[in-house]
Design a protein around this motif. Structure first.
Motif, mmCIF file in Angstrom:
data_model
loop_
_atom_site.group_PDB
_atom_site.id
_atom_site.type_symbol
_atom_site.label_atom_id
_atom_site.label_comp_id
_atom_site.label_asym_id
_atom_site.label_seq_id
_atom_site.Cartn_x
_atom_site.Cartn_y
_atom_site.Cartn_z
ATOM 1 N N TYR A 6 0.847 -1.183 0.000
ATOM 2 C CA TYR A 6 0.000 0.000 0.000
ATOM 3 C C TYR A 6 0.884 1.234 0.000
ATOM 4 O O TYR A 6 2.077 1.181 0.316
ATOM 5 N N ASP A 7 0.270 2.370 -0.328
ATOM 6 C CA ASP A 7 0.951 3.632 -0.121
ATOM 7 C C ASP A 7 1.204 3.818 1.369
ATOM 8 O O ASP A 7 0.558 3.186 2.208
ATOM 9 N N PRO A 8 2.140 4.692 1.762
ATOM 10 C CA PRO A 8 2.435 4.866 3.185
ATOM 11 C C PRO A 8 1.267 5.496 3.924
ATOM 12 O O PRO A 8 0.456 6.224 3.336
ATOM 13 N N PRO A 9 1.157 5.250 5.236
ATOM 14 C CA PRO A 9 0.138 5.921 6.043
ATOM 15 C C PRO A 9 0.433 7.405 6.146
ATOM 16 O O PRO A 9 1.554 7.858 5.914
ATOM 17 N N THR A 10 -0.573 8.183 6.525
ATOM 18 C CA THR A 10 -0.433 9.634 6.630
ATOM 19 C C THR A 10 -0.947 10.110 7.983
ATOM 20 O O THR A 10 -1.486 9.334 8.779
ATOM 21 N N ASN A 11 -0.779 11.413 8.243
ATOM 22 C CA ASN A 11 -1.292 12.068 9.452
ATOM 23 C C ASN A 11 -0.777 11.430 10.733
ATOM 24 O O ASN A 11 -1.510 11.247 11.703
ATOM 25 N N LEU A 12 0.515 11.090 10.734
ATOM 26 C CA LEU A 12 1.108 10.499 11.929
ATOM 27 C C LEU A 12 1.140 11.523 13.055
ATOM 28 O O LEU A 12 1.541 12.665 12.874
ATOM 29 N N ARG A 13 0.666 11.114 14.248
ATOM 30 C CA ARG A 13 0.691 12.019 15.390
ATOM 31 C C ARG A 13 0.827 11.207 16.662
ATOM 32 O O ARG A 13 0.566 9.994 16.679
ATOM 33 N N ASN A 14 1.284 11.843 17.715
ATOM 34 C CA ASN A 14 1.390 11.161 19.000
ATOM 35 C C ASN A 14 0.408 11.766 19.986
ATOM 36 O O ASN A 14 0.069 12.953 19.924
ATOM 37 N N LEU A 15 -0.080 10.913 20.888
ATOM 38 C CA LEU A 15 -1.087 11.301 21.871
ATOM 39 C C LEU A 15 -0.563 11.016 23.271
ATOM 40 O O LEU A 15 0.219 10.086 23.477
ATOM 41 N N PRO A 16 -1.013 11.775 24.280
ATOM 42 C CA PRO A 16 -0.641 11.433 25.658
ATOM 43 C C PRO A 16 -1.178 10.064 26.026
ATOM 44 O O PRO A 16 -2.242 9.661 25.571
ATOM 45 N N GLN A 17 -0.437 9.357 26.835
ATOM 46 C CA GLN A 17 -0.827 8.014 27.256
ATOM 47 C C GLN A 17 -0.922 7.972 28.776
ATOM 48 O O GLN A 17 -0.030 8.439 29.470
ATOM 49 N N PHE A 18 -2.056 7.432 29.298
ATOM 50 C CA PHE A 18 -2.199 7.306 30.744
ATOM 51 C C PHE A 18 -1.070 6.451 31.286
ATOM 52 O O PHE A 18 -0.778 5.379 30.762
ATOM 53 N N ASN A 19 -0.394 6.920 32.322
ATOM 54 C CA ASN A 19 0.808 6.277 32.831
ATOM 55 C C ASN A 19 0.476 5.436 34.063
ATOM 56 O O ASN A 19 0.038 5.975 35.080
ATOM 57 N N TRP A 20 0.674 4.117 33.957
ATOM 58 C CA TRP A 20 0.364 3.228 35.074
ATOM 59 C C TRP A 20 1.548 3.057 36.004
ATOM 60 O O TRP A 20 1.404 2.568 37.102
ATOM 61 N N ARG A 21 2.755 3.437 35.561
ATOM 62 C CA ARG A 21 3.928 3.262 36.403
ATOM 63 C C ARG A 21 4.630 4.598 36.545
ATOM 64 O O ARG A 21 4.813 5.330 35.590
ATOM 65 N N GLN A 22 5.067 4.901 37.719
ATOM 66 C CA GLN A 22 5.661 6.194 37.983
ATOM 67 C C GLN A 22 6.990 6.382 37.261
ATOM 68 O O GLN A 22 7.406 7.512 37.023
ATOM 69 N N ASP A 23 7.684 5.303 36.920
ATOM 70 C CA ASP A 23 9.019 5.445 36.344
ATOM 71 C C ASP A 23 9.018 5.359 34.827
ATOM 72 O O ASP A 23 10.073 5.285 34.215
ATOM 73 N N ASP A 24 7.873 5.365 34.190
ATOM 74 C CA ASP A 24 7.802 5.256 32.737
ATOM 75 C C ASP A 24 7.136 6.477 32.132
ATOM 76 O O ASP A 24 6.297 7.109 32.744
ATOM 77 N N GLU A 25 7.518 6.772 30.894
ATOM 78 C CA GLU A 25 6.817 7.743 30.086
ATOM 79 C C GLU A 25 6.498 7.075 28.761
ATOM 80 O O GLU A 25 7.352 6.424 28.158
ATOM 81 N N MET A 26 5.254 7.203 28.293
ATOM 82 C CA MET A 26 4.818 6.484 27.111
ATOM 83 C C MET A 26 4.088 7.438 26.187
ATOM 84 O O MET A 26 3.547 8.455 26.617
ATOM 85 N N ILE A 27 4.099 7.101 24.913
ATOM 86 C CA ILE A 27 3.287 7.816 23.946
ATOM 87 C C ILE A 27 2.523 6.803 23.115
ATOM 88 O O ILE A 27 2.892 5.636 23.030
ATOM 89 N N THR A 28 1.427 7.262 22.528
ATOM 90 C CA THR A 28 0.657 6.462 21.594
ATOM 91 C C THR A 28 0.748 7.116 20.225
ATOM 92 O O THR A 28 0.558 8.330 20.105
ATOM 93 N N LEU A 29 1.053 6.332 19.209
ATOM 94 C CA LEU A 29 1.121 6.833 17.843
ATOM 95 C C LEU A 29 -0.157 6.481 17.101
ATOM 96 O O LEU A 29 -0.650 5.361 17.209
ATOM 97 N N GLU A 30 -0.709 7.423 16.374
ATOM 98 C CA GLU A 30 -1.874 7.179 15.531
ATOM 99 C C GLU A 30 -1.594 7.718 14.138
ATOM 100 O O GLU A 30 -0.835 8.683 13.970
ATOM 101 N N TRP A 31 -2.214 7.084 13.135
ATOM 102 C CA TRP A 31 -2.057 7.541 11.763
ATOM 103 C C TRP A 31 -3.265 7.135 10.947
ATOM 104 O O TRP A 31 -4.067 6.308 11.365
ATOM 105 N N THR A 32 -3.392 7.744 9.769
ATOM 106 C CA THR A 32 -4.456 7.394 8.841
ATOM 107 C C THR A 32 -3.964 6.277 7.938
ATOM 108 O O THR A 32 -2.918 6.413 7.296
ATOM 109 N N PRO A 33 -4.666 5.130 7.884
ATOM 110 C CA PRO A 33 -4.209 4.034 7.031
ATOM 111 C C PRO A 33 -4.191 4.444 5.560
ATOM 112 O O PRO A 33 -4.915 5.361 5.149
#
Length: 226
Positions: A25-52
């Motif tokens: 397929y052609d590459p995905p578009t509109n890549l963006r990152n969202l805040p992620q609820f953090n379950w552990r105090q020592d971690d930082e996480m992000i969620t990536l979303e894009w348009t297929p």
């Protein structure tokens, strides 16, 4: 504060196998990152979303989801008299959010102690704003120390919210009422616990030696995806 840099290489062709679809397929578009609820105090996480890419459609999924891989080797935890607990496995919304409609139709579980009262739980969202989809007391035709399956009237899930499937027990004793699987822990997903209403921790936060996933799983069906 931790800082992370993420470098993403988007090829001209999106030629990997996606959910069983071995196509280009052609590459995905509109890549963006969202805040992620953090379950552990020592971690930082992000969620990536894009348009297929255009022309891509998700594959139908009718399958078990679990972090214990459906394996139980006889281990369980407990030994706190008159201590009600909730124990749950969770999945990010992104893990079910690629489908048009998703239904939970079965729960696979294990009961350990006949003296203990059990309920099966299904939540969506985060602890601050849970949607309670199921609180099912287990009262009749009970079996112990082997996997059993509760057949549900299909529960439609919101694919934009996290999914939680778990147990409630009225006491952590006598015995060891909550079953755990032998595979390496999926931290922050397979090992969530609550003994204060509205507050959740990982099992390893309470005791680092208890690096287990709960023995529980759910069956997802996606009837409107092809």
């Amino acid at each position: 504060m931790k800082r992370f840099s993420i470098f993403l290489l988007l090829n001209l062709l999106f030629g990997i196998t996606i959910f069983g679809q071995n196509k280009e397929y052609d590459p995905p578009t509109n890549l963006r990152n969202l805040p992620q609820f953090n379950w552990r105090q020592d971690d930082e996480m992000i969620t990536l979303e894009w348009t297929p890419p255009a022309g891509w459609t998700p594959s139908a999924v009718d399958k078990w989801i679990d972090w214990d891989l459906g394996i139980w080797d006889g281990n369980s935890i407990g030994s706190c008299m008159d201590c009600p607990w909730e124990a749950a496995a969770r999945w990010d919304a992104a893990m079910i959010g690629m489908y048009d409609s998703v239904y939970l139709t079965k729960i696979r579980y294990i009961l350990i102690e006949p003296e203990i009262q059990y309920k099966l739980l299904v939540y969506q969202g985060t602890p601050a704003a849970f949607d309670t989809l199921l609180k099912h007391p287990l009262l009749f035709n009970l079996t112990y120390n082997v996997f059993d399956t509760l057949i549900l009237d299909p529960i439609q899930l919101d694919p934009s919210k996290d999914l939680w499937i778990g147990y409630w027990v009225n006491s952590m004793a006598s015995g060891y009422p909550l079953p755990v699987g032998p595979v390496p822990v999926k931290e922050g997903y397979g090992n969530m616990v609550s003994y204060i209403p509205g507050s959740w921790w990982t099992l390893t936060y309470i005791n680092p030696d208890l690096s287990y996933n709960w023995s529980i799983g759910g069956y997802l069906e996606t009837p409107n995806d092809t």
